[in-house]
Design a protein around this motif. Structure first.
Motif, PDB file in Angstrom:
ATOM      1  N   ALA A  88      42.968 -39.997  -5.591  1.00  0.00           N
ATOM      2  CA  ALA A  88      43.874 -40.626  -4.488  1.00  0.00           C
ATOM      3  C   ALA A  88      45.280 -40.596  -4.878  1.00  0.00           C
ATOM      4  N   GLU A  89      45.632 -40.941  -6.111  1.00  0.00           N
ATOM      5  CA  GLU A  89      46.831 -40.729  -6.537  1.00  0.00           C
ATOM      6  C   GLU A  89      47.692 -39.232  -6.297  1.00  0.00           C
ATOM      7  N   ALA A  90      46.846 -38.267  -6.739  1.00  0.00           N
ATOM      8  CA  ALA A  90      47.375 -36.953  -6.540  1.00  0.00           C
ATOM      9  C   ALA A  90      47.357 -36.609  -5.030  1.00  0.00           C
ATOM     10  N   LEU A  91      46.578 -36.805  -4.318  1.00  0.00           N
ATOM     11  CA  LEU A  91      46.345 -36.713  -2.794  1.00  0.00           C
ATOM     12  C   LEU A  91      47.523 -37.271  -2.322  1.00  0.00           C
ATOM     13  N   ALA A  92      48.014 -38.463  -2.432  1.00  0.00           N
ATOM     14  CA  ALA A  92      49.221 -39.200  -1.837  1.00  0.00           C
ATOM     15  C   ALA A  92      50.693 -38.515  -2.484  1.00  0.00           C
ATOM     16  N   ALA A  93      50.591 -37.830  -3.573  1.00  0.00           N
ATOM     17  CA  ALA A  93      51.629 -37.280  -4.010  1.00  0.00           C
ATOM     18  C   ALA A  93      51.914 -36.138  -3.653  1.00  0.00           C
ATOM     19  N   ILE A  94      50.731 -35.083  -3.232  1.00  0.00           N
ATOM     20  CA  ILE A  94      50.900 -33.859  -2.476  1.00  0.00           C
ATOM     21  C   ILE A  94      51.311 -33.893  -1.021  1.00  0.00           C
ATOM     22  N   ILE A  95      50.832 -34.996  -0.646  1.00  0.00           N
ATOM     23  CA  ILE A  95      51.142 -35.238   0.874  1.00  0.00           C
ATOM     24  C   ILE A  95      52.483 -35.744   0.877  1.00  0.00           C
ATOM     25  N   GLY A  99      52.375 -31.551   1.706  1.00  0.00           N
ATOM     26  CA  GLY A  99      51.089 -31.072   1.591  1.00  0.00           C
ATOM     27  C   GLY A  99      50.104 -31.472   2.775  1.00  0.00           C
ATOM     28  N   ARG A 100      49.314 -30.657   3.429  1.00  0.00           N
ATOM     29  CA  ARG A 100      48.659 -31.119   4.502  1.00  0.00           C
ATOM     30  C   ARG A 100      47.243 -31.446   4.128  1.00  0.00           C
ATOM     31  N   ALA A 101      46.954 -32.782   4.140  1.00  0.00           N
ATOM     32  CA  ALA A 101      45.451 -33.156   3.631  1.00  0.00           C
ATOM     33  C   ALA A 101      44.345 -32.363   4.591  1.00  0.00           C
ATOM     34  N   ILE A 102      43.240 -31.937   3.970  1.00  0.00           N
ATOM     35  CA  ILE A 102      41.939 -31.719   4.921  1.00  0.00           C
ATOM     36  C   ILE A 102      41.147 -33.025   4.965  1.00  0.00           C
ATOM     37  N   ASP A 103      40.974 -33.478   3.804  1.00  0.00           N
ATOM     38  CA  ASP A 103      40.462 -34.978   3.499  1.00  0.00           C
ATOM     39  C   ASP A 103      41.306 -35.837   3.500  1.00  0.00           C
ATOM     40  N   PRO A 104      41.375 -36.794   4.296  1.00  0.00           N
ATOM     41  CA  PRO A 104      42.298 -37.813   4.387  1.00  0.00           C
ATOM     42  C   PRO A 104      42.185 -38.678   3.032  1.00  0.00           C
ATOM     43  N   ALA A 116      39.363 -34.019  -3.157  1.00  0.00           N
ATOM     44  CA  ALA A 116      40.058 -33.804  -2.003  1.00  0.00           C
ATOM     45  C   ALA A 116      40.801 -32.507  -1.748  1.00  0.00           C
ATOM     46  N   PHE A 117      40.453 -31.916  -0.433  1.00  0.00           N
ATOM     47  CA  PHE A 117      41.136 -30.597  -0.297  1.00  0.00           C
ATOM     48  C   PHE A 117      42.304 -30.576   0.415  1.00  0.00           C
ATOM     49  N   VAL A 118      43.314 -29.704   0.104  1.00  0.00           N
ATOM     50  CA  VAL A 118      44.457 -29.736   0.857  1.00  0.00           C
ATOM     51  C   VAL A 118      44.798 -28.380   1.503  1.00  0.00           C
ATOM     52  N   HIS A 119      45.238 -28.189   2.653  1.00  0.00           N
ATOM     53  CA  HIS A 119      45.261 -26.836   3.342  1.00  0.00           C
ATOM     54  C   HIS A 119      46.304 -25.975   2.802  1.00  0.00           C
ATOM     55  N   PRO A 120      45.798 -24.595   2.768  1.00  0.00           N
ATOM     56  CA  PRO A 120      46.804 -23.729   2.355  1.00  0.00           C
ATOM     57  C   PRO A 120      48.034 -23.515   3.031  1.00  0.00           C
ATOM     58  N   LYS A 121      48.034 -24.000   4.511  1.00  0.00           N
ATOM     59  CA  LYS A 121      49.378 -23.940   5.236  1.00  0.00           C
ATOM     60  C   LYS A 121      50.122 -25.337   4.641  1.00  0.00           C
ATOM     61  N   GLY A 125      49.863 -20.873   0.739  1.00  0.00           N
ATOM     62  CA  GLY A 125      48.739 -20.007   0.911  1.00  0.00           C
ATOM     63  C   GLY A 125      47.569 -20.056   0.138  1.00  0.00           C
ATOM     64  N   THR A 126      47.712 -21.098  -0.719  1.00  0.00           N
ATOM     65  CA  THR A 126      46.498 -21.524  -1.510  1.00  0.00           C
ATOM     66  C   THR A 126      45.626 -22.855  -1.022  1.00  0.00           C
ATOM     67  N   LEU A 127      44.657 -22.712  -0.790  1.00  0.00           N
ATOM     68  CA  LEU A 127      43.620 -23.807  -0.578  1.00  0.00           C
ATOM     69  C   LEU A 127      43.466 -24.463  -1.912  1.00  0.00           C
ATOM     70  N   ILE A 128      43.766 -25.806  -2.074  1.00  0.00           N
ATOM     71  CA  ILE A 128      43.769 -26.647  -3.277  1.00  0.00           C
ATOM     72  C   ILE A 128      42.898 -27.748  -3.117  1.00  0.00           C
ATOM     73  N   GLU A 129      41.945 -27.915  -4.326  1.00  0.00           N
ATOM     74  CA  GLU A 129      41.094 -28.698  -4.429  1.00  0.00           C
ATOM     75  C   GLU A 129      41.472 -29.990  -5.521  1.00  0.00           C
ATOM     76  N   LEU A 130      41.803 -31.144  -5.307  1.00  0.00           N
ATOM     77  CA  LEU A 130      41.988 -31.868  -6.413  1.00  0.00           C
ATOM     78  C   LEU A 130      40.578 -32.602  -7.005  1.00  0.00           C
ATOM     79  N   VAL A 131      40.341 -32.474  -8.103  1.00  0.00           N
ATOM     80  CA  VAL A 131      38.994 -32.955  -8.798  1.00  0.00           C
ATOM     81  C   VAL A 131      39.093 -33.917  -9.804  1.00  0.00           C
ATOM     82  N   GLN A 132      38.483 -35.042  -9.555  1.00  0.00           N
ATOM     83  CA  GLN A 132      38.575 -36.147 -10.557  1.00  0.00           C
ATOM     84  C   GLN A 132      37.067 -36.066 -11.046  1.00  0.00           C
ATOM     85  N   GLU A 133      37.025 -35.948 -12.380  1.00  0.00           N
ATOM     86  CA  GLU A 133      35.642 -36.241 -12.864  1.00  0.00           C
ATOM     87  C   GLU A 133      34.996 -37.660 -13.151  1.00  0.00           C
TER      88      GLU A 133
END
Ligand code: CO
Length: 133
Positions: A88-95, A99-104, A116-121, A125-133
């Motif tokens: 959640a923290e990393a997603l908020a940071a990239i937004i 960055g454009r969140a695919i998963d809100p 959470a996925f972040v759009h390539p646009k 140009g890279t689709l990013i997935e943030l992964v927390q174990e």
């Protein structure tokens, strides 16, 4: 730095068995984890590379994102998964950085992770997935 490791590099393939066999023959790679992710309509295999994974993935339904990608772009690198301590923290940071969140919000991923996925646009140009174990 919020990214702690490359979690995985995901490669979209048409024939999962052929791809697994190729990496086995070439490098002696063994399947570390295999999972059907129903909600995404994909099957994925993880090959361990150090502390990271190579993920081979294929679509199970015509309307899955991986199937659409394969149809449009053909086989190849689909996304990079970055390991984070707090999705959640990393997603908020990239937004916040544009960055454009695919998963809100973070959601369940494979092998019990939170992702959470972040759009390539917006992400060069890279689709990013943030992964927390
Ligand atoms: Co992934």
């Amino acid at each position: 730095m919020l990214l702690t490791q490359i979690d995985h590099v995901a490669i979209a393939v048409n024939d999962l068995e052929a791809a697994v066999e190729y990496y086995r023959r070439a490098f002696g790679a063994e399947v570390h984890h295999r999972e059907v992710v129903e909600r995404d309509g994909v099957e994925e295999v993880l090959l361990k590379v150090g502390e990271s994974y190579l993920q081979l993935t294929t679509g199970l339904r015509a309307d899955s994102a991986i199937s659409l990608f394969l149809e449009r772009r053909g086989e190849g690198i689909h996304h990079v998964g970055y390991r984070v301590d707090n999705c959640a923290e990393a997603l908020a940071a990239i937004i916040a950085a544009g960055g454009r969140a695919i998963d809100p919000e973070p959601r369940p991923g494979s092998r019990g992770t939170t992702v959470a996925f972040v759009h390539p646009k917006g992400s060069f140009g890279t689709l990013i997935e943030l992964v927390q174990e």
